[in-house]
Motif scaffolding. Structure first.
Motif, PDB file in Angstrom:
ATOM      1  N   ASN A  82       0.836  -1.211   0.000  1.00 26.17           N
ATOM      2  CA  ASN A  82       0.000   0.000   0.000  1.00 26.17           C
ATOM      3  C   ASN A  82       0.865   1.254   0.000  1.00 26.17           C
ATOM      4  OD1 ASN A  82      -2.054  -1.836   0.299  1.00 26.17           O
ATOM      5  ND2 ASN A  82      -2.830  -1.004   2.223  1.00 26.17           N
ATOM      6  N   SER A  83       0.410   2.250  -0.736  1.00 24.91           N
ATOM      7  CA  SER A  83       1.058   3.566  -0.738  1.00 24.91           C
ATOM      8  C   SER A  83       0.144   4.531  -1.472  1.00 24.91           C
ATOM      9  CB  SER A  83       2.422   3.521  -1.445  1.00 24.91           C
ATOM     10  OG  SER A  83       2.254   3.289  -2.830  1.00 24.91           O
ATOM     11  N   ALA A  84       0.457   5.823  -1.346  1.00 23.08           N
ATOM     12  CA  ALA A  84      -0.309   6.828  -2.079  1.00 23.08           C
ATOM     13  C   ALA A  84      -0.168   6.619  -3.581  1.00 23.08           C
ATOM     14  CB  ALA A  84       0.154   8.230  -1.682  1.00 23.08           C
ATOM     15  N   MET A  85       1.048   6.269  -4.041  1.00 17.95           N
ATOM     16  CA  MET A  85       1.275   6.065  -5.466  1.00 17.95           C
ATOM     17  C   MET A  85       0.541   4.826  -5.973  1.00 17.95           C
ATOM     18  SD  MET A  85       3.055   8.475  -6.916  1.00 17.95           S
ATOM     19  CE  MET A  85       1.945   9.519  -5.964  1.00 17.95           C
ATOM     20  N   PRO A 214      -3.938  -5.257   2.478  1.00 14.75           N
ATOM     21  CA  PRO A 214      -3.349  -5.021   1.152  1.00 14.75           C
ATOM     22  C   PRO A 214      -4.365  -4.602   0.099  1.00 14.75           C
ATOM     23  CG  PRO A 214      -2.553  -7.081   2.092  1.00 14.75           C
ATOM     24  CD  PRO A 214      -3.679  -6.632   2.963  1.00 14.75           C
ATOM     25  N   LEU A 215      -3.897  -3.777  -0.825  1.00 10.20           N
ATOM     26  CA  LEU A 215      -4.764  -3.254  -1.873  1.00 10.20           C
ATOM     27  C   LEU A 215      -5.181  -4.340  -2.862  1.00 10.20           C
ATOM     28  CD1 LEU A 215      -5.901  -0.393  -2.390  1.00 10.20           C
ATOM     29  CD2 LEU A 215      -4.105  -0.086  -4.100  1.00 10.20           C
ATOM     30  N   TYR A 216      -4.511  -5.491  -2.853  1.00  9.82           N
ATOM     31  CA  TYR A 216      -4.934  -6.563  -3.753  1.00  9.82           C
ATOM     32  C   TYR A 216      -6.104  -7.359  -3.189  1.00  9.82           C
ATOM     33  CZ  TYR A 216      -2.205  -9.770  -0.763  1.00  9.82           C
ATOM     34  OH  TYR A 216      -1.705 -10.493   0.297  1.00  9.82           O
ATOM     35  N   ALA A 238       1.377   0.790   4.795  1.00 17.34           N
ATOM     36  CA  ALA A 238       2.066  -0.244   4.030  1.00 17.34           C
ATOM     37  C   ALA A 238       2.028  -1.578   4.756  1.00 17.34           C
ATOM     38  CB  ALA A 238       3.513   0.169   3.763  1.00 17.34           C
ATOM     39  N   LYS A 239       2.061  -1.541   6.074  1.00 18.97           N
ATOM     40  CA  LYS A 239       2.020  -2.759   6.878  1.00 18.97           C
ATOM     41  C   LYS A 239       1.346  -2.437   8.208  1.00 18.97           C
ATOM     42  CE  LYS A 239       4.975  -6.458   8.725  1.00 18.97           C
ATOM     43  NZ  LYS A 239       4.185  -7.547   8.102  1.00 18.97           N
TER      44      LYS A 239
END
Length: 518
Positions: A82-85, A214-216, A238-239
């Motif tokens: 995960n992140s803004a990007m 997670p984004l997935y 991110a975690k």
């Protein structure tokens, strides 16, 4: 690669619902960016992106993709935390009319190779953390997400690419650790119907949503996409760890969070939990597995705001919701069917069972996958057709509806224990074990038995160093029926879980069955 390859049976999702108004993703991003300007859109550990910046960035990502010939009918993959990007990439791909495919970094390299080949994405975005693995997945071009803005360069910002309701929005891989991966496709109709419902949970443009899975995972996406459409601020981790989650919640005055049960358990076990100001919270959401009633009770007492527990599948279909504040006597359920959901229970032969009977749960609703990508056989296996010809998604979960219409889940069908000819549901045993003060976490599995064929074994993470396994077993069995008795209790330091907190029971069972011990 075209959408027609993903359809394995007659389309599952109804095309129209009377009186329905759908929110279109791309135009809503343009509207939000113009209206909210400098209001934070996505916050991660390194930066904050305003809505104006986010709108411009995803429009230019789409412009770059369009220059490469990527749009409706094509897929773009990622392998990243995960992140803004990462959030911007996801939104930019959808804005461009293409299909986003977030690959699960928890999968094996072999599974990831199959998934990348299956989706056909030639463009793969990743981070330094996963660069080595990503470089072996066979994509034509590999881009570092940390350099996403450099990759976009001076590409022009374009208007949202027009899409049809059955154009693909994203694809999520499920059960990809062994065998052939299954790509669960979601079209724009599927997603639009999902985020059209979020207003009822209070997630609007003044909301601040914590994202720590997670984004997935569809668990994350259901909330994240809805948050973007509604104009909320996303705080992306991110975690997950308890102190960082609590610190960020307090700092950003979080109003909503999407969490899985194990995260609630860890937060309730965090010694410093009560030090943090969480008074801004309005609603916490839970999904991916049933949230134990004993955990709900702790969270409702110690954490401001309500809990909304959701039960459903990445494939769509079955959909229930439990409003924990409104139904304190139903915390041992996963709630009632959501409006528009048709849910039933069937036996092993596919016959519909009467209300109140135990069986496999099947469901149908407005949000249902068109099918598994390139896999019509698996699509048919996952489909139950009612006597009147309607398609339902099979969950593989065993359960029953009570007299008030609340769903009681028991086990995955494949996890049911058959001992001496009796069906034993691990969830029943786990619910009792969790009430013991010395039990922090637990999983009940079937192990071989000479006398009974299978017998239940409780794998317990003790809450105290003074915990006694035999005392826990005796206490538990005193509260269970004669056919449900736990044969033994074994202590573990922890239990293996997926990235979204599901206990990996197959992994727990394997050592006991490899040699068919008796």
């Amino acid at each position: 690669m075209t959408q027609s390859q993903t359809i394995g049976v007659d389309r599952l999702t109804p095309k129209t619902i009377e009186g329905e108004e759908l929110l279109s993703f791309g135009p809503r991003m343009v509207e939000n960016a113009a209206r909210m300007g400098e209001k934070p859109c996505v916050i991660d550990e390194t930066r904050t992106i305003s809505w104006a910046e986010f709108g411009d960035l995803i429009a230019r990502i789409a412009g770059r993709l369009q220059d490469m010939g990527i749009g409706p009918g094509t897929m773009v993959a990622s392998l990243a935390e995960n992140s803004a990007m990462n959030t911007a990439l996801y939104a930019g791909v959808v804005y461009a009319g293409a299909c986003m495919v977030p690959l699960p970094f928890s999968a094996t390299e072999d599974a990831l190779i199959k998934e990348r080949a299956d989706c056909g994405a030639t463009l793969l975005f990743t981070t330094q953390k996963y660069w080595d693995v990503a470089s072996r997945l066979g994509a034509d071009e590999l881009i570092d997400l940390a350099k996403l803005e450099d990759w976009v360069g001076d590409a022009p910002a374009i208007d949202p690419v027009p899409v049809k309701k059955d154009d693909l929005f994203d694809m999520i891989y499920s059960s990809g650790t062994t065998g052939t991966p299954k790509g669960i496709v979601h079209d724009h109709l599927f997603r639009a119907r999902q985020f059209s419902r979020t207003a009822s949970y209070g997630l609007e443009e003044d909301g601040v949503l914590m994202l720590s899975t997670p984004l997935y995972s569809n668990t994350t996406l259901v909330a994240a996409i809805a948050g973007l459409v509604r104009g909320a601020t996303l705080v992306s981790m991110a975690k997950f760890n308890t102190i960082d989650f609590l610190t960020l919640s307090e700092k950003h005055r979080a109003t909503h969070a999407m969490l899985v049960p194990v995260q609630y358990m860890r937060l309730m076990d965090e010694p410093r939990f009560d030090e943090f100001d969480l008074s801004s919270y309005q609603c916490k959401m839970s999904t991916s597995a049933p949230l134990p009633g004993v955990v709900i009770e702790k969270v409702m007492k110690r954490w401001p705001g309500n809990i909304m527990e959701f039960y459903g599948m990445t494939e769509g279909g079955p959909a229930t919701v439990l409003d924990c504040a409104a139904h304190p006597d139903k915390w041992d359920t996963v709630g009632q069917p959501q409006p528009g959901a048709d849910m039933r229970v069937i036996d092993e032969d596919g016959n519909e069972l009467p209300y109140g009977a135990y069986g496999e749960v099947v469901g149908r609703s407005g949000s249902m996958m068109p099918g598994y990508h390139n896999n019509p056989d698996k699509t048919r296996e996952a489909t139950w057709v009612s006597p009147d010809g309607e398609h339902f998604v099979r969950t593989g979960d065993m359960g029953r509806f009570d007299e008030d219409g609340f769903l009681h889940l028991l086990d995955r069908k494949k996890d049911m224990i058959i001992s001496g000819g009796f069906n034993i549901y691990a969830a029943d045993l786990e619910a009792v074990l969790r009430k013991h003060p010395d039990v922090s976490d637990v999983a009940v599995i079937a192990i071989p038995s000479r006398d009974w064929g299978e017998t239940p074994l409780a794998l317990v993470v003790p809450a105290s160093k003074d915990a006694d396994a035999e005392a826990i077993r005796t206490w538990t069995n005193d509260q269970l029926g004669k056919t449900q008795r736990v044969s033994a209790v074994e202590f573990r330091d922890d239990l293996p879980r997926s990235e979204i907190g599901k206990i990996l029971k197959r992994e727990l069972r394997e050592p006991y069955w490899d040699g068919q011990a008796t």
